[in-house]
Design an enzyme around this catalytic site. Structure first.
Site, mmCIF file in Angstrom:
data_model
loop_
_atom_site.group_PDB
_atom_site.id
_atom_site.type_symbol
_atom_site.label_atom_id
_atom_site.label_comp_id
_atom_site.label_asym_id
_atom_site.label_seq_id
_atom_site.Cartn_x
_atom_site.Cartn_y
_atom_site.Cartn_z
ATOM 1 N N THR A 81 -101.311 42.750 54.885
ATOM 2 C CA THR A 81 -100.748 42.824 56.237
ATOM 3 C C THR A 81 -101.426 43.912 57.086
ATOM 4 O O THR A 81 -101.434 43.824 58.308
ATOM 5 C CB THR A 81 -99.209 43.034 56.153
ATOM 6 O OG1 THR A 81 -98.647 42.718 57.401
ATOM 7 C CG2 THR A 81 -98.830 44.435 55.777
ATOM 8 N N TYR B 119 -92.416 47.136 58.482
ATOM 9 C CA TYR B 119 -92.857 47.088 57.074
ATOM 10 C C TYR B 119 -94.366 47.297 56.989
ATOM 11 O O TYR B 119 -94.854 48.139 56.230
ATOM 12 C CB TYR B 119 -92.471 45.741 56.431
ATOM 13 C CG TYR B 119 -93.200 45.486 55.142
ATOM 14 C CD1 TYR B 119 -92.837 46.159 53.979
ATOM 15 C CD2 TYR B 119 -94.281 44.606 55.089
ATOM 16 C CE1 TYR B 119 -93.536 45.946 52.784
ATOM 17 C CE2 TYR B 119 -94.978 44.392 53.905
ATOM 18 C CZ TYR B 119 -94.599 45.058 52.760
ATOM 19 O OH TYR B 119 -95.298 44.858 51.589
ATOM 20 N N LYS C 69 -89.454 45.542 51.161
ATOM 21 C CA LYS C 69 -90.559 44.638 51.523
ATOM 22 C C LYS C 69 -90.170 43.441 52.380
ATOM 23 O O LYS C 69 -91.001 42.549 52.580
ATOM 24 C CB LYS C 69 -91.240 44.151 50.248
ATOM 25 C CG LYS C 69 -90.306 43.369 49.338
ATOM 26 C CD LYS C 69 -91.035 42.589 48.269
ATOM 27 C CE LYS C 69 -90.093 41.732 47.473
ATOM 28 N NZ LYS C 69 -90.710 40.886 46.484
ATOM 29 N N LYS D 134 -97.049 50.508 55.430
ATOM 30 C CA LYS D 134 -98.204 50.408 54.520
ATOM 31 C C LYS D 134 -99.417 51.111 55.132
ATOM 32 O O LYS D 134 -100.124 51.854 54.458
ATOM 33 C CB LYS D 134 -98.521 48.931 54.236
ATOM 34 C CG LYS D 134 -97.450 48.204 53.439
ATOM 35 C CD LYS D 134 -97.228 48.851 52.075
ATOM 36 C CE LYS D 134 -96.089 48.242 51.305
ATOM 37 N NZ LYS D 134 -95.710 48.978 50.098
ATOM 38 N N SER E 159 -100.895 46.206 51.242
ATOM 39 C CA SER E 159 -100.722 44.783 51.533
ATOM 40 C C SER E 159 -101.812 44.300 52.476
ATOM 41 O O SER E 159 -102.302 45.062 53.322
ATOM 42 C CB SER E 159 -99.354 44.599 52.184
ATOM 43 O OG SER E 159 -99.274 43.350 52.816
HETATM 44 P P1 NAD Z 1 -89.569 44.335 44.468
HETATM 45 O O1 NAD Z 1 -88.538 44.529 45.512
HETATM 46 O O2 NAD Z 1 -89.366 43.247 43.470
HETATM 47 O O3 NAD Z 1 -89.793 45.692 43.664
HETATM 48 C C1 NAD Z 1 -89.682 46.955 44.269
HETATM 49 C C2 NAD Z 1 -88.855 47.832 43.334
HETATM 50 O O4 NAD Z 1 -88.757 49.128 43.908
HETATM 51 C C3 NAD Z 1 -87.431 47.310 43.129
HETATM 52 O O5 NAD Z 1 -87.133 47.302 41.742
HETATM 53 C C4 NAD Z 1 -86.562 48.310 43.875
HETATM 54 O O6 NAD Z 1 -85.289 48.465 43.276
HETATM 55 C C5 NAD Z 1 -87.405 49.567 43.793
HETATM 56 N N1 NAD Z 1 -87.185 50.552 44.856
HETATM 57 C C6 NAD Z 1 -87.232 50.360 46.205
HETATM 58 N N2 NAD Z 1 -87.022 51.515 46.844
HETATM 59 C C7 NAD Z 1 -86.833 52.467 45.883
HETATM 60 C C8 NAD Z 1 -86.591 53.855 45.912
HETATM 61 N N3 NAD Z 1 -86.466 54.535 47.050
HETATM 62 N N4 NAD Z 1 -86.461 54.505 44.732
HETATM 63 C C9 NAD Z 1 -86.583 53.856 43.552
HETATM 64 N N5 NAD Z 1 -86.832 52.541 43.467
HETATM 65 C C10 NAD Z 1 -86.944 51.853 44.621
HETATM 66 O O7 NAD Z 1 -90.966 44.154 45.249
HETATM 67 P P2 NAD Z 1 -92.396 43.714 44.679
HETATM 68 O O8 NAD Z 1 -92.695 42.354 45.191
HETATM 69 O O9 NAD Z 1 -92.489 43.980 43.224
HETATM 70 O O10 NAD Z 1 -93.324 44.716 45.491
HETATM 71 C C11 NAD Z 1 -93.780 45.941 44.930
HETATM 72 C C12 NAD Z 1 -94.625 46.665 45.961
HETATM 73 O O11 NAD Z 1 -95.712 45.828 46.369
HETATM 74 C C13 NAD Z 1 -93.853 47.028 47.240
HETATM 75 O O12 NAD Z 1 -94.275 48.291 47.684
HETATM 76 C C14 NAD Z 1 -94.299 45.944 48.211
HETATM 77 O O13 NAD Z 1 -94.226 46.369 49.536
HETATM 78 C C15 NAD Z 1 -95.743 45.710 47.774
HETATM 79 N N6 NAD Z 1 -96.252 44.377 48.159
HETATM 80 C C16 NAD Z 1 -95.574 43.260 47.749
HETATM 81 C C17 NAD Z 1 -96.028 42.008 48.160
HETATM 82 C C18 NAD Z 1 -95.286 40.762 47.742
HETATM 83 O O14 NAD Z 1 -95.507 39.720 48.363
HETATM 84 N N7 NAD Z 1 -94.430 40.784 46.730
HETATM 85 C C19 NAD Z 1 -97.191 41.878 48.946
HETATM 86 C C20 NAD Z 1 -97.855 43.043 49.328
HETATM 87 C C21 NAD Z 1 -97.381 44.298 48.916
HETATM 88 N N1 UFG Z 2 -93.688 29.537 54.978
HETATM 89 C C1 UFG Z 2 -93.034 28.365 55.312
HETATM 90 N N2 UFG Z 2 -91.729 28.233 54.969
HETATM 91 C C2 UFG Z 2 -91.029 29.192 54.304
HETATM 92 C C3 UFG Z 2 -91.698 30.387 53.966
HETATM 93 C C4 UFG Z 2 -93.026 30.528 54.327
HETATM 94 O O1 UFG Z 2 -93.625 27.466 55.917
HETATM 95 O O2 UFG Z 2 -89.841 29.009 54.036
HETATM 96 C C5 UFG Z 2 -95.127 29.677 55.307
HETATM 97 C C6 UFG Z 2 -95.436 30.843 56.242
HETATM 98 O O3 UFG Z 2 -95.332 30.435 57.588
HETATM 99 C C7 UFG Z 2 -96.859 31.202 55.793
HETATM 100 C C8 UFG Z 2 -96.893 30.868 54.310
HETATM 101 O O4 UFG Z 2 -95.809 29.959 54.110
HETATM 102 O O5 UFG Z 2 -97.789 30.364 56.469
HETATM 103 C C9 UFG Z 2 -96.679 32.086 53.418
HETATM 104 O O6 UFG Z 2 -95.507 32.785 53.829
HETATM 105 P P1 UFG Z 2 -94.840 33.947 52.937
HETATM 106 O O7 UFG Z 2 -93.607 34.384 53.646
HETATM 107 O O8 UFG Z 2 -94.711 33.495 51.529
HETATM 108 O O9 UFG Z 2 -95.957 35.078 52.946
HETATM 109 P P2 UFG Z 2 -96.605 35.883 54.155
HETATM 110 O O10 UFG Z 2 -98.073 35.676 54.062
HETATM 111 O O11 UFG Z 2 -95.957 35.600 55.437
HETATM 112 O O12 UFG Z 2 -96.205 37.380 53.789
HETATM 113 C C10 UFG Z 2 -96.543 37.950 52.527
HETATM 114 C C11 UFG Z 2 -95.548 39.035 52.149
HETATM 115 C C12 UFG Z 2 -95.697 40.220 53.059
HETATM 116 C C13 UFG Z 2 -97.130 40.658 53.128
HETATM 117 C C14 UFG Z 2 -98.005 39.494 53.526
HETATM 118 C C15 UFG Z 2 -99.458 39.854 53.560
HETATM 119 O O13 UFG Z 2 -94.221 38.559 52.245
HETATM 120 O O14 UFG Z 2 -94.953 41.292 52.525
HETATM 121 O O15 UFG Z 2 -97.830 38.440 52.574
HETATM 122 O O16 UFG Z 2 -99.951 40.052 52.298
HETATM 123 F F1 UFG Z 2 -97.232 41.634 54.058
#
Ligand code: NAD
Ligand code: UFG
Length: 331
Positions: free
Chosen positions: A126, A148, A84, A152, A124
């Protein structure tokens, strides 16, 4: 009902596994610990007061994944496993396409082979690209700025096309906005490797003294105070939404935004964190980050109407819980 949770040792997967166990589901976790740690499994069990079945597998490995389906009756899948880090995906596109697309294909194939017709996918916000806010599920998707995001979009399409020829297949595409916070126990939360990319973990590490100051990426956006606006959602609200999504799955494609519907700017989040925890966060304003959009927040009316779910925890609770976790967390 027995649910296979891929990526269940990760940030969102661990909180969701607890919510599932509390709601009475049996949970089978498949994770390769690429971005998580083995002790998470025991913490999930401790917080839920129930056992999980655990497989250390890479879910791109079809043979290994099939073994899980051979040995267990699985009623549904929640597919969290994925890479991610947006910036890394630009530098290593094949790594992201391989892991995130192949894992979705392997799991969809297993559904076909073993007759599993319930699938929940971690998508996401995104995928909306730089659309006009608030983002609504019916909007045309716009190009994302990185591989990334494309994984999605592509995974959503793969699952949608698969659903078209399998009338019993029920898939929920959950578009998360910005998950933050931690379980109220403080025992589990978001623990990124290295310097955090995301705002909240960066703030908590500044609060802890691990990082010197926050760098705010731009204050010249057309927003309330010039800094970027996002829809932050408490990870436990997000976890509970997965239970609601499973319970309301209907054949076909179900798409839901998971956010609060409220936009918060970077400066507003910093202020909320300071007020909630009584800690000052030093910051400086630097240039905009490449690929960032000005505003991103959800129209959440569909999830409320169809899932009977809405986020309950406010920004103060998100800041308190994020800090409670970081404060006591030891690497
Ligand atoms: P995370 O990295 O904490 O958790 C993902 C888990 O998947 C990890 O434990 C990792 O070890 C495991 N993993 C990755 N690839 C693997 C594989 N091939 N086989 C088995 N395990 C695998 O991330 P998260 O924040 O918990 O995100 C979970 C999901 O949500 C992801 O698909 C991410 O893209 C999506 N998502 C997250 C956010 C965010 O901001 N955290 C936002 C939008 C979408
Ligand atoms: N930001 C800062 N300083 C930092 C980090 C972030 O100013 O050190 C700002 C960014 O510019 C943005 C806001 O804080 O305006 C949020 O940024 P994040 O990186 O926390 O989150 P994003 O919205 O950029 O991205 C997140 C996830 C992506 C996902 C996206 C849309 O990281 O995986 O939300 O859901 F795709």
């Amino acid at each position: 009902m027995s649910i296979l949770v891929t990526g269940g040792a990760g940030y969102i997967g661990s909180h969701t596994s607890i919510a599932l166990l509390k709601a009475g589901y049996s949970v089978i976790i498949a994770d390769n610990f690429f971005n998580s740690r083995p002790e998470m499994i025991q913490k999930i069990e401790q917080l839920a007061g129930k056992k999980v079945i655990f497989y250390e597998v890479d879910v791109t490995n079809e043979q290994a994944v099939n073994q899980i389906f051979i040995h267990h009756q699985i009623d549904g899948i929640i597919h969290f496993a994925g890479l991610k880090a947006v910036g890394e995906s630009v530098k290593k596109p094949l790594k992201y396409y391989y892991n995130n697309i192949l894992s979705t294909l392997v799991l969809a194939k297993a559904c076909h082979k073993y007759g599993v017709d319930k699938f929940v996918f971690s998508s996401s916000a995104t995928v909306y690209g730089d659309n006009k806010v608030p983002f609504v599920e019916t909007m045309d998707l716009l190009p994302t700025t990185n591989p990334y995001g494309e994984t999605k979009v592509m995974s959503e399409r793969i699952l949608t096309d698969f659903g078209k020829v399998n009338p019993n297949f029920s898939v929920s595409l959950l578009r998360y906005f910005n998950p933050v916070g931690a379980h109220e126990s403080g025992l589990i939360g978001e623990a990124p490797n290295g310097i955090p990319n995301n705002l909240m973990p960066y703030i908590t590490q500044v609060a802890k003294g691990k990082l010197e100051r926050l760098r705010i990426f731009g204050n010249d956006y057309p927003t309330v105070d010039g800094t970027g606006v996002r829809d932050y959602i408490h990870v436990m609200d997000l976890a509970e939404a997965h239970v609601a999504a499973l319970e309301h799955l209907t054949p076909g494609v179900n798409i839901y935004n998971l956010g609060t519907g409220k936009g918060t700017s970077v400066l507003e989040l910093v202020k909320a964190f300071e007020d909630a925890n009584g800690i000052t966060i030093p910051y400086e304003v630097v240039a905009r980050r490449l690929g960032d959009i000005a505003e991103c927040y959800a129209d959440v009316s569909k999830a409320k109407r169809e899932l009977g779910w809405e986020a309950k925890r406010d920004i103060v609770t998100m800041c308190r819980d994020a800090w409670r976790f970081e404060r006591y967390y030891e690497e």
